[in-house]
Design a protein around this motif. Structure first.
Motif, PDB file in Angstrom:
ATOM      1  N   ARG A 160       0.675  -1.059   0.053  1.00 18.80           N
ATOM      2  CA  ARG A 160      -0.039  -0.111   0.014  1.00 18.80           C
ATOM      3  C   ARG A 160       0.939   1.189   0.125  1.00 18.80           C
ATOM      4  O   ARG A 160       0.287   2.365  -0.334  1.00 18.80           O
ATOM      5  CB  ARG A 160      -0.979   0.078   1.326  1.00 18.80           C
ATOM      6  CG  ARG A 160      -2.057  -0.874   1.077  1.00 18.80           C
ATOM      7  CD  ARG A 160      -2.933  -0.809   2.218  1.00 18.80           C
ATOM      8  NE  ARG A 160      -4.171  -1.506   1.918  1.00 18.80           N
ATOM      9  CZ  ARG A 160      -5.131  -1.773   2.801  1.00 18.80           C
ATOM     10  NH1 ARG A 160      -4.987  -1.095   4.101  1.00 18.80           N
ATOM     11  NH2 ARG A 160      -6.381  -2.232   2.291  1.00 18.80           N
ATOM     12  N   MET A 161       2.226   1.179   0.464  1.00 13.01           N
ATOM     13  CA  MET A 161       2.776   2.377   0.553  1.00 13.01           C
ATOM     14  C   MET A 161       3.647   2.759  -0.591  1.00 13.01           C
ATOM     15  O   MET A 161       4.351   3.798  -0.778  1.00 13.01           O
ATOM     16  CB  MET A 161       3.898   2.246   1.953  1.00 13.01           C
ATOM     17  CG  MET A 161       2.762   2.206   3.061  1.00 13.01           C
ATOM     18  SD  MET A 161       1.788   3.486   3.484  1.00 13.01           S
ATOM     19  CE  MET A 161       2.645   4.897   3.494  1.00 13.01           C
ATOM     20  N   GLN A 162       3.480   2.025  -1.536  1.00 15.77           N
ATOM     21  CA  GLN A 162       4.100   2.277  -3.153  1.00 15.77           C
ATOM     22  C   GLN A 162       3.494   3.398  -3.657  1.00 15.77           C
ATOM     23  O   GLN A 162       2.430   3.806  -3.600  1.00 15.77           O
ATOM     24  CB  GLN A 162       4.207   1.001  -3.960  1.00 15.77           C
ATOM     25  CG  GLN A 162       4.867  -0.320  -3.413  1.00 15.77           C
ATOM     26  CD  GLN A 162       6.409   0.216  -3.124  1.00 15.77           C
ATOM     27  OE1 GLN A 162       7.103   0.776  -3.983  1.00 15.77           O
ATOM     28  NE2 GLN A 162       6.855  -0.024  -1.760  1.00 15.77           N
ATOM     29  N   PRO A 163       4.249   4.140  -4.561  1.00 18.70           N
ATOM     30  CA  PRO A 163       3.605   5.211  -5.041  1.00 18.70           C
ATOM     31  C   PRO A 163       2.598   4.753  -6.276  1.00 18.70           C
ATOM     32  O   PRO A 163       2.809   3.599  -6.713  1.00 18.70           O
ATOM     33  CB  PRO A 163       5.031   5.665  -6.058  1.00 18.70           C
ATOM     34  CG  PRO A 163       5.798   5.188  -5.490  1.00 18.70           C
ATOM     35  CD  PRO A 163       5.909   3.913  -4.550  1.00 18.70           C
ATOM     36  N   ARG A 164       1.327   5.657  -6.185  1.00 18.85           N
ATOM     37  CA  ARG A 164       0.336   5.411  -7.164  1.00 18.85           C
ATOM     38  C   ARG A 164       0.475   6.119  -8.428  1.00 18.85           C
ATOM     39  O   ARG A 164      -0.360   6.028  -9.226  1.00 18.85           O
ATOM     40  CB  ARG A 164      -0.783   5.322  -6.186  1.00 18.85           C
ATOM     41  CG  ARG A 164      -0.825   4.551  -5.145  1.00 18.85           C
ATOM     42  CD  ARG A 164      -2.240   4.603  -4.476  1.00 18.85           C
ATOM     43  NE  ARG A 164      -2.193   3.755  -3.310  1.00 18.85           N
ATOM     44  CZ  ARG A 164      -3.044   2.490  -3.342  1.00 18.85           C
ATOM     45  NH1 ARG A 164      -3.801   2.353  -4.243  1.00 18.85           N
ATOM     46  NH2 ARG A 164      -2.873   1.875  -2.314  1.00 18.85           N
ATOM     47  N   TRP A 165       1.332   7.234  -8.267  1.00 23.54           N
ATOM     48  CA  TRP A 165       1.283   7.947  -9.496  1.00 23.54           C
ATOM     49  C   TRP A 165       2.733   7.856 -10.010  1.00 23.54           C
ATOM     50  O   TRP A 165       3.708   8.079  -9.365  1.00 23.54           O
ATOM     51  CB  TRP A 165       0.934   9.499  -9.048  1.00 23.54           C
ATOM     52  CG  TRP A 165      -0.508   9.326  -8.738  1.00 23.54           C
ATOM     53  CD1 TRP A 165      -0.853   9.238  -7.615  1.00 23.54           C
ATOM     54  CD2 TRP A 165      -1.374   9.996  -9.625  1.00 23.54           C
ATOM     55  NE1 TRP A 165      -2.235   9.592  -7.649  1.00 23.54           N
ATOM     56  CE2 TRP A 165      -2.629   9.970  -8.921  1.00 23.54           C
ATOM     57  CE3 TRP A 165      -1.583  10.424 -10.711  1.00 23.54           C
ATOM     58  CZ2 TRP A 165      -3.739  10.487  -9.194  1.00 23.54           C
ATOM     59  CZ3 TRP A 165      -2.865  10.899 -11.247  1.00 23.54           C
ATOM     60  CH2 TRP A 165      -3.781  10.762 -10.567  1.00 23.54           C
TER      61      TRP A 165
END
Length: 176
Positions: A160-165
């Protein structure tokens, strides 16, 4: 679409044009008109073949009758002008030249036509997009070559803490 030469020399172009006609809602009878140049006549025959059972009427304007294709000639001029504007804008903004034979030029052509289809209002008060989709275009459009952020579709790998953009460069938007 950018093609390497006139006519139906490229196997994919007739199939792509038949697909484009379906995308624009033309499933039944369609009339194709040209100036009668052999390369274009060949392409139109290939498009008719690619459309299968759908009726395709091919018409050639009389030789020397410049007014017969006036609407198409004006459309070609508008497309050329828009392509030139997008290309020059990109080159001025980035300081990089785009060779007309490069893949970048393919993207510029698609983007320029997309602008015309979605934003140029015709004499009836509607855009080409409105005629095809029966609604106004409300999506976003950026200048070709702009830096943008793009959301990664689905769940990001690694938790969940990985970049989404991710950062990217705007090349255009697909109709699909």
């Amino acid at each position: 679409h950018v093609v390497p030469g006139k006519g139906a020399k490229s196997d994919w172009i007739a199939v792509q044009l038949a697909r484009d006609l379906r995308k624009m809602g033309y499933f039944g009878r369609v009339g194709l008109r040209s100036d009668g140049e052999p390369a274009i006549k060949d392409l139109m025959s290939e498009v008719a073949r690619a459309r299968g059972d759908a009726e395709t009427a091919i018409e050639n304007s009389p030789p020397g009758d410049s007014r017969a294709n006036g609407y198409a000639e004006r459309a070609v001029r508008s497309v050329e002008e828009q392509i030139r504007a997008v290309k020059i804008g990109y080159e001025q903004n980035t300081g990089k030249e785009v060779d007309v034979g490069s893949t970048g030029m393919d993207w510029i052509v698609e983007h320029a036509v997309d602008i015309l289809n979605k934003y140029v209002v015709g004499h009836d008060g509607k855009t080409a997009y409105e005629h095809i989709k029966m609604k106004k275009y409300h999506g976003q459009l950026y200048e070709f070559g702009d830096s943008i952020l793009s959301k990664i579709p689905g769940k990001p790998e690694g938790g969940r803490m990985q970049p989404r953009w991710v950062s990217g460069i705007w090349l255009g938007k697909r109709w699909g």
